[in-house]
Design an enzyme around this catalytic site. Sequence first.
Site, PDB file in Angstrom:
ATOM      1  CB  SER A   1     127.549  81.669  53.334  1.00 50.13           C
ATOM      2  OG  SER A   1     128.404  80.651  52.828  1.00 50.13           O
TER       3      SER A   1
ATOM      4  CE1 TYR B   1     131.927  84.385  55.182  1.00 47.17           C
ATOM      5  CE2 TYR B   1     131.306  82.127  54.674  1.00 47.17           C
ATOM      6  CZ  TYR B   1     131.254  83.475  54.386  1.00 47.17           C
ATOM      7  OH  TYR B   1     130.527  83.919  53.307  1.00 47.17           O
TER       8      TYR B   1
END
Length: 258
Positions: free
Chosen positions: A155, A168
């Site tokens: 990501s 995350y």
Amino acid sequence: MSDLEAILQGKLVLITGCTGGIGQASARAFARRGCSVAVHYNSTSSREKASQLVAELTKNPGVRAAAFQADLSNYDSTRVLHSQVVRELGHPDILFSNHGVTGPKIGPEGDVGDVTPEIFEDIWRTNAGTHFLLAQLCIPHMQERKWGRVIFTSSVAAGNGGVIGPHYASSKAALHGLLHWLSLRYCKEGITTNAVAPALIEDTAMLSNPSEAIKSKIPIGRLGKPDEIASIVILLATNGYMTNKVIHADGGWTIGGF
């Protein structure tokens, strides 16, 4: 189909998180090129979606596919998934390790105290730990064949902090260190290791209802599409000279590499 893409004919790819937007688009792209697909899904609520995807994939000539349920926040379940895939379809030639969870969304202005160490560790286990384990389980067969592909879904949060939280972002960054080591260790044995790092892709669980503020972060002016990420996954699976790379697909959000 190009000569490069023809190398996928008859190969087996294990795609985790395969019932999500990126997973489904990638499964279809692999199957169109003659690649058989092990379709992983997490929750029983996705069983029907997985079955429908398998039926769709097997309409491609010579393509085999089967669905496998596993909770990839758990190491034992991850080992069981791999053994079931091997027993039913064979050893994966390509691992597209695409599963992941966000955990609590505290945002870029959240308080670090809102994420407990226990949550942090749980997110890391799912977003990095079981990716490592799957690579560990799949690579020996790739070594025997002198050919293999390991591809992770990272990501842009790994490089810019993202819009979810430190748990995350850091778990995705861990994948980068993992792929760098794996690539340098195994690339001379015909095994490439790379990652695609998307930002804000539509039709995914993470962005089921994106706000205008989130959309405004993308310079290109729109969210990405799962098929656009799948095209990068196919590139990484077919190009044997590209390894040790993180490909950013983010509509121009980030500048430079990370």
